[in-house]
Design an enzyme around this catalytic site. Structure first.
Site, PDB file in Angstrom:
ATOM      1  N   GLY A  14     -35.254 -14.233  -5.023  1.00  0.00           N
ATOM      2  CA  GLY A  14     -36.028 -14.732  -6.161  1.00  0.00           C
ATOM      3  C   GLY A  14     -35.166 -15.402  -7.213  1.00  0.00           C
ATOM      4  N   SER A  38     -38.261  -8.903   0.719  1.00  0.00           N
ATOM      5  CA  SER A  38     -39.489  -8.448   1.395  1.00  0.00           C
ATOM      6  C   SER A  38     -39.343  -8.497   2.921  1.00  0.00           C
ATOM      7  CB  SER A  38     -40.663  -9.338   0.982  1.00  0.00           C
ATOM      8  OG  SER A  38     -40.573 -10.567   1.667  1.00  0.00           O
ATOM      9  N   GLU A  39     -40.389  -8.044   3.586  1.00  0.00           N
ATOM     10  CA  GLU A  39     -40.468  -8.108   5.061  1.00  0.00           C
ATOM     11  C   GLU A  39     -40.244  -9.540   5.558  1.00  0.00           C
ATOM     12  OE1 GLU A  39     -41.213  -5.868   7.413  1.00  0.00           O
ATOM     13  OE2 GLU A  39     -41.292  -4.152   6.054  1.00  0.00           O
ATOM     14  N   CYS A 149     -37.829 -11.056 -20.823  1.00  0.00           N
ATOM     15  CA  CYS A 149     -36.929 -12.156 -21.210  1.00  0.00           C
ATOM     16  C   CYS A 149     -37.094 -12.599 -22.675  1.00  0.00           C
ATOM     17  CB  CYS A 149     -37.115 -13.347 -20.268  1.00  0.00           C
ATOM     18  SG  CYS A 149     -38.820 -13.647 -19.791  1.00  0.00           S
ATOM     19  N   GLY A 180     -39.343 -18.786 -15.956  1.00  0.00           N
ATOM     20  CA  GLY A 180     -39.707 -17.428 -16.363  1.00  0.00           C
ATOM     21  C   GLY A 180     -40.767 -16.826 -15.457  1.00  0.00           C
ATOM     22  N   LYS A 205     -45.948  -7.014 -23.951  1.00  0.00           N
ATOM     23  CA  LYS A 205     -44.576  -6.577 -23.671  1.00  0.00           C
ATOM     24  C   LYS A 205     -43.692  -6.797 -24.897  1.00  0.00           C
ATOM     25  CE  LYS A 205     -44.637  -8.085 -18.896  1.00  0.00           C
ATOM     26  NZ  LYS A 205     -44.092  -9.097 -17.993  1.00  0.00           N
ATOM     27  N   HIS A 242     -36.136 -20.128 -23.080  1.00  0.00           N
ATOM     28  CA  HIS A 242     -37.298 -19.800 -23.902  1.00  0.00           C
ATOM     29  C   HIS A 242     -36.948 -20.067 -25.379  1.00  0.00           C
ATOM     30  CE1 HIS A 242     -38.974 -18.201 -20.359  1.00  0.00           C
ATOM     31  NE2 HIS A 242     -39.003 -16.917 -20.632  1.00  0.00           N
ATOM     32  N   ASN A 326     -33.543 -17.765 -20.289  1.00  0.00           N
ATOM     33  CA  ASN A 326     -34.382 -16.645 -19.820  1.00  0.00           C
ATOM     34  C   ASN A 326     -33.835 -15.957 -18.581  1.00  0.00           C
ATOM     35  OD1 ASN A 326     -35.381 -19.410 -19.029  1.00  0.00           O
ATOM     36  ND2 ASN A 326     -36.480 -18.212 -17.502  1.00  0.00           N
TER      37      ASN A 326
END
Ligand code: NAP
Length: 364
Positions: A14, A38-39, A149, A180, A205, A242, A326
């Protein structure tokens, strides 16, 4: 050559995972030994699994590593997590229970009572929660999180004021980059030439995490800061960085000169204290048209934030603009600082030595 601590990166494919690789592949204390996602990615070489978006080429040391599943079978006991928040909660918790140290970028455990939510330059005393976390969860390992972030950028910009003069009210409007939202994130069709005045859960958040970060650590718990925050969040067609427009009301009324001095002093107490610390955590511009993502996001390799144009506010006391990268200061970079802090303060080394007979003595 000094021995390095082997580490793993969860969510390696990612946006945050790739940034962690860029920041860690040449790090003097850590060696990227394992990667997981992931898989869909597991079983492939990293090179095949990833759509690499960093500006440097994929480091040769990680290219051919086989991406693993996020199961508690890692050799490395220190794991950085850039996992999708839809799965991070359970995976991180399970790994902590199995004895791993998790340095997480995800939202899932940030607000749990016994989980430290840390920006080392702002609230390193909160690392003290680790002890109560291990007790509460009856876990061998533990989780340390870094904030959202925008929250990291906001909290650093406010820290000198909060520590020196106290804060009563904050109004913050964010202009947040597309990176972001991870990759592929917001469709280009939706964001090009546009502004989207909504980012799911983001306002909540910022409003809650900031209170925990500025909270006081006493008797193994955090008492949240008593201040009011209103956040308004927007996604804008900027790739990285940001920008936040901030208005503040301070408890003690002070002239601009004292605000600037508090920033200078904050920088002095924090410069170069950890391997990846920026020389100045906050740079300041007098020019009214800075900071701008185009010019200022890579300040101090993305580890510093930039404040500009501090001026009187007609509603609260002062207003200013602040910018941060960010993915670096707002995520992977702060995670790296958190791990460096644990090592510097012997928490990780002691733990690794006692539990796993891993010798990191040469690192001291
Ligand atoms: P991203 O680009 O979507 O990456 C998500 C990662 O999670 C990928 O490596 C993906 O692997 C992995 N993943 C997805 N489903 C999985 C599963 N079932 N099991 C194991 N791994 C799985 O997201 P991101 O932007 O890097 O964000 C990562 C985390 O950091 C999120 O929690 C986010 O909220 C937080 N964060 C992001 C930023 C930012 O600026 N982007 C800033 C601060 C915090 P595959 O490729 O195999 O699917």
């Amino acid at each position: 050559m000094k021995s390095k601590i082997k580490i793993g990166i969860l969510g390696c494919t990612g946006a945050v995972g790739q940034k962690l690789i860029s920041l860690l592949y040449n790090h003097p204390m850590f060696e990227i030994a394992e990667l997981a996602a992931s898989e869909n990615s597991a079983g492939k070489t990293f090179e095949k699994a990833v759509l690499w978006k960093e500006q440097i080429p994929i480091p040769s040391s990680v290219k051919s590593l086989i991406v693993k599943n996020c199961l508690p079978k890692f050799e490395s006991k220190l794991l950085f997590s850039g996992l999708d928040s839809r799965v991070a909660g359970n995976i991180e918790m399970e790994l902590a229970k199995y004895g791993y140290i998790i340095i997480s970028n995800s939202k899932n455990h940030r607000m749990e009572e016994s989980v430290p939510l840390i920006i080392p330059e702002v609230n390193s005393s909160h690392f003290g929660l680790i002890k109560s976390q291990k007790k509460k969860w009856n876990s061998e390992g533990f989780i340390v999180t870094n904030p959202n972030c925008s929250t990291i950028i906001l909290a650093i910009s406010l820290a000198p004021l909060y520590k020196k003069f106290g804060l009563k009210k904050i109004i913050v409007t964010t202009l947040q980059a597309v990176s972001g939202a991870g990759y592929p994130g917001v469709p280009s069709y939706d964001i090009l030439g546009n502004v989207i005045p909504f980012i799911k859960d983001e306002e909540d958040k910022i409003e809650k995490e900031t209170l925990k970060i500025f909270g006081k650590f006493k008797k193994n718990k955090i008492t949240f800061a008593d201040l009011k925050i209103s956040a308004l969040c927007n996604r804008v067609p900027v790739k990285n960085g940001h920008t936040l427009s901030v208005s503040v009301e301070t408890e003690k009324k002070v002239p601009k000169e004292k605000i600037l001095n508090s920033i200078v002093n904050f920088n002095k107490t924090n410069n170069n204290s950890l391997h990846s610390s920026p020389k100045n955590i906050i740079d300041f511009f007098e020019q009214f048209d800075r900071p701008q993502p185009m010019f200022d996001i890579n300040n101090h390799n993305g580890m510093g934030i930039t404040i500009g144009n501090i001026r009187k506010c007609n509603v609260l006391d002062w207003k200013f603009t602040v910018l941060g990268h960010n993915l670096i200061r707002g995520a992977a970079g702060t995670a790296v600082l958190n791990a460096e802090w644990l090592i510097k303060n012997n928490l990780t080394l002691q733990y690794l030595r006692n539990k796993f007979n891993i010798n990191g003595a040469e690192l001291k």
